[in-house]
Design a protein around this motif. Sequence first.
Motif, PDB file in Angstrom:
ATOM      1  N   THR A   1      -3.859  -1.470  -5.400  1.00  0.00           N
ATOM      2  CA  THR A   1      -3.906  -0.388  -4.737  1.00  0.00           C
ATOM      3  C   THR A   1      -3.766   0.971  -5.698  1.00  0.00           C
ATOM      4  N   ASP A   2      -2.625   0.769  -6.478  1.00  0.00           N
ATOM      5  CA  ASP A   2      -2.225   1.677  -7.601  1.00  0.00           C
ATOM      6  C   ASP A   2      -3.664   2.143  -8.291  1.00  0.00           C
ATOM      7  N   GLU A   3      -4.215   1.033  -8.845  1.00  0.00           N
ATOM      8  CA  GLU A   3      -5.382   1.482  -9.797  1.00  0.00           C
ATOM      9  C   GLU A   3      -6.368   2.104  -8.900  1.00  0.00           C
ATOM     10  N   SER A   4      -6.710   1.496  -7.631  1.00  0.00           N
ATOM     11  CA  SER A   4      -7.858   2.161  -6.963  1.00  0.00           C
ATOM     12  C   SER A   4      -7.483   3.529  -6.476  1.00  0.00           C
ATOM     13  N   LEU A   5      -5.922   3.962  -6.271  1.00  0.00           N
ATOM     14  CA  LEU A   5      -5.721   5.332  -5.867  1.00  0.00           C
ATOM     15  C   LEU A   5      -5.731   6.170  -7.107  1.00  0.00           C
ATOM     16  N   GLN A   6      -5.643   5.665  -8.180  1.00  0.00           N
ATOM     17  CA  GLN A   6      -5.712   6.574  -9.587  1.00  0.00           C
ATOM     18  C   GLN A   6      -7.149   6.938  -9.784  1.00  0.00           C
TER      19      GLN A   6
ATOM     20  N   VAL B   1       0.936  -0.994  -0.061  1.00  0.00           N
ATOM     21  CA  VAL B   1       0.095  -0.051  -0.083  1.00  0.00           C
ATOM     22  C   VAL B   1       0.800   1.266   0.172  1.00  0.00           C
ATOM     23  N   LEU B   2       2.031   1.324   0.847  1.00  0.00           N
ATOM     24  CA  LEU B   2       2.870   2.530   0.936  1.00  0.00           C
ATOM     25  C   LEU B   2       3.495   2.596  -0.498  1.00  0.00           C
ATOM     26  N   ALA B   3       3.876   1.589  -1.117  1.00  0.00           N
ATOM     27  CA  ALA B   3       4.585   1.701  -2.397  1.00  0.00           C
ATOM     28  C   ALA B   3       3.675   2.227  -3.241  1.00  0.00           C
ATOM     29  N   ALA B   4       2.219   1.859  -3.356  1.00  0.00           N
ATOM     30  CA  ALA B   4       1.352   2.486  -4.425  1.00  0.00           C
ATOM     31  C   ALA B   4       1.190   3.855  -4.085  1.00  0.00           C
ATOM     32  N   ILE B   5       1.216   4.233  -2.774  1.00  0.00           N
ATOM     33  CA  ILE B   5       0.863   5.760  -2.493  1.00  0.00           C
ATOM     34  C   ILE B   5       2.137   6.470  -2.951  1.00  0.00           C
ATOM     35  N   TYR B   6       3.216   6.010  -2.964  1.00  0.00           N
ATOM     36  CA  TYR B   6       4.372   6.637  -3.485  1.00  0.00           C
ATOM     37  C   TYR B   6       4.135   6.693  -5.296  1.00  0.00           C
ATOM     38  N   LEU B   7       3.538   5.700  -5.780  1.00  0.00           N
ATOM     39  CA  LEU B   7       3.442   5.864  -7.193  1.00  0.00           C
ATOM     40  C   LEU B   7       2.641   6.804  -7.580  1.00  0.00           C
ATOM     41  N   THR B   8       1.243   6.743  -7.077  1.00  0.00           N
ATOM     42  CA  THR B   8       0.315   7.603  -7.451  1.00  0.00           C
ATOM     43  C   THR B   8       0.507   8.968  -6.776  1.00  0.00           C
ATOM     44  N   GLU B   9       0.929   9.145  -5.896  1.00  0.00           N
ATOM     45  CA  GLU B   9       0.984  10.454  -5.083  1.00  0.00           C
ATOM     46  C   GLU B   9       2.088  11.388  -5.207  1.00  0.00           C
ATOM     47  N   PHE B  10       3.217  10.543  -5.050  1.00  0.00           N
ATOM     48  CA  PHE B  10       4.491  11.490  -4.774  1.00  0.00           C
ATOM     49  C   PHE B  10       5.812  11.341  -6.064  1.00  0.00           C
ATOM     50  N   SER B  11       5.405  10.294  -6.946  1.00  0.00           N
ATOM     51  CA  SER B  11       6.523  10.092  -7.773  1.00  0.00           C
ATOM     52  C   SER B  11       6.403  10.736  -9.022  1.00  0.00           C
ATOM     53  N   ASP B  12       7.676  10.866  -9.696  1.00  0.00           N
ATOM     54  CA  ASP B  12       7.668  11.322 -11.065  1.00  0.00           C
ATOM     55  C   ASP B  12       7.514  10.415 -12.009  1.00  0.00           C
ATOM     56  N   PRO B  13       6.953  10.742 -13.256  1.00  0.00           N
ATOM     57  CA  PRO B  13       6.358   9.578 -14.239  1.00  0.00           C
ATOM     58  C   PRO B  13       7.461   8.653 -14.656  1.00  0.00           C
ATOM     59  N   HIS B  14       8.756   8.986 -14.733  1.00  0.00           N
ATOM     60  CA  HIS B  14       9.889   8.150 -15.140  1.00  0.00           C
ATOM     61  C   HIS B  14      10.041   7.028 -14.019  1.00  0.00           C
ATOM     62  N   THR B  15      10.181   7.596 -12.796  1.00  0.00           N
ATOM     63  CA  THR B  15      10.193   6.393 -11.834  1.00  0.00           C
ATOM     64  C   THR B  15       9.256   5.456 -11.544  1.00  0.00           C
ATOM     65  N   VAL B  16       7.709   6.276 -12.040  1.00  0.00           N
ATOM     66  CA  VAL B  16       6.579   5.204 -11.799  1.00  0.00           C
ATOM     67  C   VAL B  16       6.969   4.276 -12.986  1.00  0.00           C
ATOM     68  N   ARG B  17       6.959   4.481 -14.206  1.00  0.00           N
ATOM     69  CA  ARG B  17       7.244   3.469 -15.196  1.00  0.00           C
ATOM     70  C   ARG B  17       8.247   2.437 -14.844  1.00  0.00           C
ATOM     71  N   TRP B  18       9.200   2.555 -14.242  1.00  0.00           N
ATOM     72  CA  TRP B  18      10.129   1.661 -13.665  1.00  0.00           C
ATOM     73  C   TRP B  18       9.560   0.712 -12.879  1.00  0.00           C
ATOM     74  N   ILE B  19       9.012   1.372 -11.785  1.00  0.00           N
ATOM     75  CA  ILE B  19       8.546   0.651 -10.594  1.00  0.00           C
ATOM     76  C   ILE B  19       7.335  -0.078 -11.018  1.00  0.00           C
ATOM     77  N   ARG B  20       6.359   0.503 -11.860  1.00  0.00           N
ATOM     78  CA  ARG B  20       5.159  -0.512 -12.259  1.00  0.00           C
ATOM     79  C   ARG B  20       5.833  -1.711 -13.180  1.00  0.00           C
ATOM     80  N   PHE B  21       6.714  -1.375 -13.909  1.00  0.00           N
ATOM     81  CA  PHE B  21       7.307  -2.408 -14.710  1.00  0.00           C
ATOM     82  C   PHE B  21       7.951  -3.301 -13.678  1.00  0.00           C
ATOM     83  N   ALA B  22       8.727  -3.029 -12.669  1.00  0.00           N
ATOM     84  CA  ALA B  22       9.285  -4.038 -11.891  1.00  0.00           C
ATOM     85  C   ALA B  22       8.241  -4.766 -11.333  1.00  0.00           C
ATOM     86  N   THR B  23       7.129  -4.131 -10.983  1.00  0.00           N
ATOM     87  CA  THR B  23       5.804  -4.831 -10.167  1.00  0.00           C
ATOM     88  C   THR B  23       5.337  -5.933 -11.049  1.00  0.00           C
ATOM     89  N   ASN B  24       5.398  -5.509 -12.419  1.00  0.00           N
ATOM     90  CA  ASN B  24       4.710  -6.409 -13.368  1.00  0.00           C
ATOM     91  C   ASN B  24       5.675  -7.701 -13.621  1.00  0.00           C
TER      92      ASN B  24
END
Lengths: 316, 305
Positions: free
Chosen positions: B178-183, B104-127
Amino acid sequence: MNTPAPNPAKIIRPPSQWDKSLDRGFIWLTRFFALAIAGILLWIAVQVTIQAAPAIQSSGLGFIFESTWDPVKDQYGVLPQIYGTMVSALIALILAVPIGVGTALLLSENFLPLPIRTVMVFLVELLAAIPSVVYGLWGIFVLIPILKEVGGWLHSQLGWIPFFNTPLAGPGMLPAGVVLAIMILPIITAISRDSLISLPPELRQASLGLGATRWETIFQVLIPAAISGIVGAVMLALGRAMGETMAVTMLIGNANNINISILAPANTIASLLASQFAEASGLQISSLMYAALILFLLTLLVNVLAELIVQKVKRI
Amino acid sequence: MPESIPETANSTLTSGNLHRSLSPRTLFNEVMTALAFLCGALALIPLLAVLSYVAIQGFSSLNFSVFTELPPPPMSQGGGFGNAIAGTLIMVGIAAAIAVPVGVLAAIYLTEFSDPHTVRWIRFATNVLSGVPSIIAGVFAYGIVVLTFVGLKWGSYSPIAGGVALAVLMLPIIVRTTDESLQLVPSEMRQAAVGLGATKFQTVWGVVLPAALPAIVTGTTLAVARASGETAPLIFTALFSPFWPQIWPPQQFIAPTASLAVLVYNFAIVPFKNQQQLAWAASLILVLMVLLTSIISRWAIRQRS
């Protein structure tokens, strides 16, 4: 309405020092955990490599080309397991790709009324939710008896083809491939359907307007337009099939040798790990870790390629 | 009036335009439509076959003692898998305790605090992490937990190792849902909170997270249901045991522990009828769990939209 208005001075105040540091701490905490996800992938790779080090030192790259697995003589090689992993995944793809893409087409075009399609999409998703071990149990008691008939027929009628030159005695490559096909079907269907649905409706309308039939539209317009999504789906399914463990372990027969016949018992890397790890010790553990490292790298490669393809589709 | 149409015109009209069934193009069309329906049927047959067989075999061997008794020896009557249910609950609980906060905390970082570049990498790593084979998660947990406990002389196989392995598998599912529902939380809510003077933490904790909570709970439930059916990560981290798990004292807790999924595996490959029947009953429980959570979460999503 009756509550007295609170004194605004009590509520409206600039964030205190505590609020500011809490804020900063919270952002750092979430950042740490987000990076930890990528970190875990790295950690898995490092951890497995460290454990595999003794085996990597003693057998080197020869491990991949060696086909004996003998804990008594401490001789280990995983060629038969790599072969089994590839062939069982290939059988699964041959069975699941046409059926999966066909189902995706059925559920993305307007063949059926929308409520029926919604229910079918849900049912196909359920197929992915059933635990692997339940497929294994079902495979032992239902699938293998059925496939024994099919395998017997294949052997007696087509026994001259090397793929069918042994009878199916029970567990073997074919039952494992069939159950893998069932398990990867939902992935292929779901992702192919997503990429078919996201095509602009103008493509369909233009093609139909030019006088093409429904299936001419599908084959000459829709499938070419959605092909990268479908390829991505197939790659993800391949990754899943290569790493699938329990159902395969229960159905493949765990025979550590290469047999060209798909009716003979075989083994995969994942089921080698599942069947030997708990009783292993010493160099055998390390060799199993080496095998796990190979499986990890193979699935990582396939999954990264698949994700790259799927992401590219999403951005268009 | 039908009589006024000349005979020849009528026949060309029907055979040429309206009645097209003999043209190779339409024939191909019909054949392919039939094939598509065949594919749909072939995709659903395994589901119905598995569900019906598990239901028939499972319900016939399900009774109350199954939930309270210990696994029986071969060739005896009765017995159950109460210890396996307890073990599964303990291990899934440990897994959720690790994976839910992290995810949940990781997903909060992705949707709330991150920059698009990092987000793409972390979503990629998640997948990519969600594609890691479950047996590799087991190997990983063996390396970091079982071997550590052996090194510390605390024991070896334990529900903790099993829980860690399951957490690795649950984590990507929780992050993604969590990422999807926060978005989906409207950005006006965030703007309103910030406009009222809330800090970022207050905005996320007091406004965004409560709004997304039902969806997060749904996602977590699905992840828990999936994890409780996982077998491969447990067979050499938690192993199996014919006894009840001991929670106290702690050194007794670090011991091989039974789970429903491993029970199905162990009892499926033995030739004893009574143990096979228990394997079917345990499968039924696992299947019912994923079935119910899937249906309920689907229903919950439908209610919201």
